[in-house]
Design a protein around this motif. Structure first.
Motif, PDB file in Angstrom:
ATOM      1  N   ILE A   1      -2.691  -9.682  17.416  1.00 34.40           N
ATOM      2  CA  ILE A   1      -3.440  -9.374  18.646  1.00 34.40           C
ATOM      3  C   ILE A   1      -3.197  -7.907  19.039  1.00 34.40           C
ATOM      4  O   ILE A   1      -4.104  -7.221  19.515  1.00 34.40           O
ATOM      5  CB  ILE A   1      -3.055 -10.368  19.780  1.00 34.40           C
ATOM      6  CG1 ILE A   1      -3.349 -11.811  19.320  1.00 34.40           C
ATOM      7  CG2 ILE A   1      -3.796 -10.051  21.077  1.00 34.40           C
ATOM      8  CD1 ILE A   1      -4.731 -12.064  18.719  1.00 34.40           C
ATOM      9  N   GLY A   2      -1.990  -7.415  18.779  1.00 30.38           N
ATOM     10  CA  GLY A   2      -1.708  -5.994  19.028  1.00 30.38           C
ATOM     11  C   GLY A   2      -2.624  -5.105  18.183  1.00 30.38           C
ATOM     12  O   GLY A   2      -3.184  -4.111  18.657  1.00 30.38           O
ATOM     13  N   LYS A   3      -2.803  -5.474  16.925  1.00 35.31           N
ATOM     14  CA  LYS A   3      -3.690  -4.691  16.041  1.00 35.31           C
ATOM     15  C   LYS A   3      -5.140  -4.773  16.515  1.00 35.31           C
ATOM     16  O   LYS A   3      -5.892  -3.810  16.425  1.00 35.31           O
ATOM     17  CB  LYS A   3      -3.599  -5.234  14.609  1.00 35.31           C
ATOM     18  CG  LYS A   3      -2.322  -4.885  13.880  1.00 35.31           C
ATOM     19  CD  LYS A   3      -2.451  -5.397  12.452  1.00 35.31           C
ATOM     20  CE  LYS A   3      -1.159  -5.297  11.691  1.00 35.31           C
ATOM     21  NZ  LYS A   3      -1.215  -5.997  10.407  1.00 35.31           N
ATOM     22  N   LEU A   4      -5.522  -5.959  16.990  1.00 36.75           N
ATOM     23  CA  LEU A   4      -6.896  -6.138  17.471  1.00 36.75           C
ATOM     24  C   LEU A   4      -7.168  -5.218  18.665  1.00 36.75           C
ATOM     25  O   LEU A   4      -8.226  -4.570  18.750  1.00 36.75           O
ATOM     26  CB  LEU A   4      -7.095  -7.614  17.863  1.00 36.75           C
ATOM     27  CG  LEU A   4      -8.488  -8.013  18.328  1.00 36.75           C
ATOM     28  CD1 LEU A   4      -9.514  -7.842  17.222  1.00 36.75           C
ATOM     29  CD2 LEU A   4      -8.488  -9.478  18.823  1.00 36.75           C
ATOM     30  N   ILE A   5      -6.200  -5.133  19.558  1.00 35.41           N
ATOM     31  CA  ILE A   5      -6.346  -4.266  20.732  1.00 35.41           C
ATOM     32  C   ILE A   5      -6.497  -2.810  20.282  1.00 35.41           C
ATOM     33  O   ILE A   5      -7.377  -2.078  20.745  1.00 35.41           O
ATOM     34  CB  ILE A   5      -5.131  -4.444  21.684  1.00 35.41           C
ATOM     35  CG1 ILE A   5      -5.212  -5.838  22.335  1.00 35.41           C
ATOM     36  CG2 ILE A   5      -5.070  -3.336  22.727  1.00 35.41           C
ATOM     37  CD1 ILE A   5      -3.960  -6.260  23.076  1.00 35.41           C
ATOM     38  N   HIS A   6      -5.691  -2.422  19.329  1.00 32.94           N
ATOM     39  CA  HIS A   6      -5.739  -1.057  18.814  1.00 32.94           C
ATOM     40  C   HIS A   6      -7.121  -0.746  18.209  1.00 32.94           C
ATOM     41  O   HIS A   6      -7.688   0.325  18.398  1.00 32.94           O
ATOM     42  CB  HIS A   6      -4.629  -0.878  17.773  1.00 32.94           C
ATOM     43  CG  HIS A   6      -4.560   0.499  17.210  1.00 32.94           C
ATOM     44  ND1 HIS A   6      -4.136   1.579  17.942  1.00 32.94           N
ATOM     45  CD2 HIS A   6      -4.897   0.975  15.987  1.00 32.94           C
ATOM     46  CE1 HIS A   6      -4.198   2.663  17.199  1.00 32.94           C
ATOM     47  NE2 HIS A   6      -4.670   2.327  16.009  1.00 32.94           N
ATOM     48  N   LEU A   7      -7.659  -1.744  17.511  1.00 30.17           N
ATOM     49  CA  LEU A   7      -8.936  -1.564  16.810  1.00 30.17           C
ATOM     50  C   LEU A   7     -10.113  -1.400  17.781  1.00 30.17           C
ATOM     51  O   LEU A   7     -11.031  -0.608  17.550  1.00 30.17           O
ATOM     52  CB  LEU A   7      -9.163  -2.806  15.929  1.00 30.17           C
ATOM     53  CG  LEU A   7     -10.172  -2.756  14.813  1.00 30.17           C
ATOM     54  CD1 LEU A   7      -9.731  -1.764  13.739  1.00 30.17           C
ATOM     55  CD2 LEU A   7     -10.318  -4.150  14.188  1.00 30.17           C
ATOM     56  N   LEU A   8     -10.092  -2.175  18.867  1.00 32.01           N
ATOM     57  CA  LEU A   8     -11.287  -2.265  19.722  1.00 32.01           C
ATOM     58  C   LEU A   8     -11.199  -1.456  21.013  1.00 32.01           C
ATOM     59  O   LEU A   8     -12.211  -1.296  21.706  1.00 32.01           O
ATOM     60  CB  LEU A   8     -11.566  -3.730  20.092  1.00 32.01           C
ATOM     61  CG  LEU A   8     -11.774  -4.701  18.919  1.00 32.01           C
ATOM     62  CD1 LEU A   8     -12.139  -6.077  19.442  1.00 32.01           C
ATOM     63  CD2 LEU A   8     -12.857  -4.198  17.961  1.00 32.01           C
ATOM     64  N   ARG A   9     -10.027  -0.943  21.317  1.00 29.47           N
ATOM     65  CA  ARG A   9      -9.850  -0.269  22.614  1.00 29.47           C
ATOM     66  C   ARG A   9     -10.904   0.837  22.798  1.00 29.47           C
ATOM     67  O   ARG A   9     -11.158   1.611  21.884  1.00 29.47           O
ATOM     68  CB  ARG A   9      -8.444   0.315  22.712  1.00 29.47           C
ATOM     69  CG  ARG A   9      -8.098   0.758  24.093  1.00 29.47           C
ATOM     70  CD  ARG A   9      -6.653   1.154  24.203  1.00 29.47           C
ATOM     71  NE  ARG A   9      -5.859   0.098  24.829  1.00 29.47           N
ATOM     72  CZ  ARG A   9      -4.573  -0.112  24.587  1.00 29.47           C
ATOM     73  NH1 ARG A   9      -3.943   0.636  23.731  1.00 29.47           N
ATOM     74  NH2 ARG A   9      -3.938  -1.059  25.217  1.00 29.47           N
TER      75      ARG A   9
END
Ligand code: SF4
Length: 346
Positions: A268-276
């Protein structure tokens, strides 16, 4: 013989001319087709000679209802329709506060082989025609007796692998003398065919786009979705950003939560990084388990925790309401069951 649900209004005018009629008769015919009439004799303002010609030279292909499941809890209904060549497709009717929605299939089977999906298990059989996709809408209205105001192309198949027919389907339903459906009432969902996303944002800037993301890094996404090997995230995400910049429309990312795979805090941390920073919305889907795939759902509680994490990072997210939880919820399950039953009878 032409299936009239496959024709644009201009093509129906050409058909009228071919029958020796003025073009406006084609417009009248188009209007009747989208009032749901399938019997030429009921098209009362057409002259007898044209009606007789149509009976000889044209048809309106209704789909054959093979199976139907109705949820007792929320009004969701799932249909399995037979096509004239013996293939079958699934269509889902859903009730939302803002109106009725159908989820249509774009192909019989699918060649994308996503690991969590029942539709791709047996591969692609064939593309559906625009008329067969339209028939899913028209025949579901006939079966339910209810009007549908929104269409999502999220059933069996990858719509962008059948782009010509999908664009024809949207154009026909958009025509004002027929259904006159606003482009904004369509949502097309892709697994991420990057060149087609670019074409789609040029040709249909008003139509909503959803992208099945399901993983925040290439290693995991390629293991779940083989399409990622052709179009990895460093191509997909910029194409999605370009779509939002070009159209000014928010893009939806579908993210099916799979226990221990893509739902960890690290993922989920990576997902946030990807879409921010992107004009987007994340639709979290507690996975509908399909026994053939062996993948497990994270469950609603974890889905809510993930939603809170995304929202706290400024990324709008919702957890998809589990429609029709008491019927076979996952796309492709009804069709797969019918295939398996047919095979066991062979
Ligand atoms: S999730 Fe969609 S693209 Fe992937 S296999 Fe299923 S139908 Fe095809």
């Amino acid at each position: 013989m032409k299936d009239l649900r496959n024709l644009t209004e201009a093509e129906m005018q050409d058909l009228a001319k071919e029958a020796g009629q003025p073009a406006f008769r084609g417009r009248q015919l188009f209007g009747w087709v989208y009032k749901g009439r399938t019997d030429f004799r009921e098209m009362t303002n057409l002259p007898e000679v044209f009606t007789a010609w149509l009976e000889e030279n044209a048809r309106i292909d209704s789909l054959k209802l093979l199976a139907r499941q109705a949820s007792k809890t929320d009004g969701t209904q799932k249909f399995l329709y037979g096509l004239p060549d013996g293939n079958a497709v699934e269509t889902v009717f859903m009730k939302y506060k803002y109106g009725n929605t159908v989820c249509v299939s774009s192909q019989a089977g699918c060649r994308m082989h996503c690991a969590f999906c029942a539709s791709g298990i047996n591969g692609l059989v064939r593309n559906l025609t625009a008329g067969e996709i339209i028939s899913q809408l028209m025949d579901t209205e006939r079966e339910t007796g209810e009007k549908v105001s929104r269409i999502v192309v999220m059933g069996t198949g990858e719509p962008f692998d059948n782009y010509e027919e999908i664009s024809r389907f949207i154009r026909i339903l958009h025509e004002k003398d027929g259904r006159n459906m606003s482009s904004r009432n369509f949502t097309v969902s892709t697994c991420g065919l990057v060149p087609v996303i670019e074409r789609f944002s040029e040709e249909f800037p008003q139509v909503n786009l959803a992208v099945s993301l399901h993983a925040p890094d290439d290693e995991l996404r390629s293991s779940l979705m083989p399409v990622n090997r052709s179009y990895p995230l460093d191509q997909l995400i910029p194409a999605c950003r370009a779509y939002t910049e070009k159209t000014g429309r928010r893009i939806t990312f579908e993210y099916a939560l799979i226990r221990g795979k893509n739902d960890t805090d690290e993922s989920i941390g990576k997902l946030i990084h990807l879409l921010r920073g992107m004009l987007c919305h994340v639709n979290l889907i507690p996975l509908n388990e399909v026994s053939e795939t062996g993948l497990l759902t994270s469950g609603r509680k974890r889905a809510e925790e993930v939603r809170e994490k995304l929202e706290a990072a400024g990324i709008p997210a919702t957890v998809r309401r589990q429609l029709g939880a008491d019927i076979d919820g996952a796309c492709g399950q009804l069709r797969l069951k019918a295939q398996q039953a047919a095979e066991s009878e062979d």
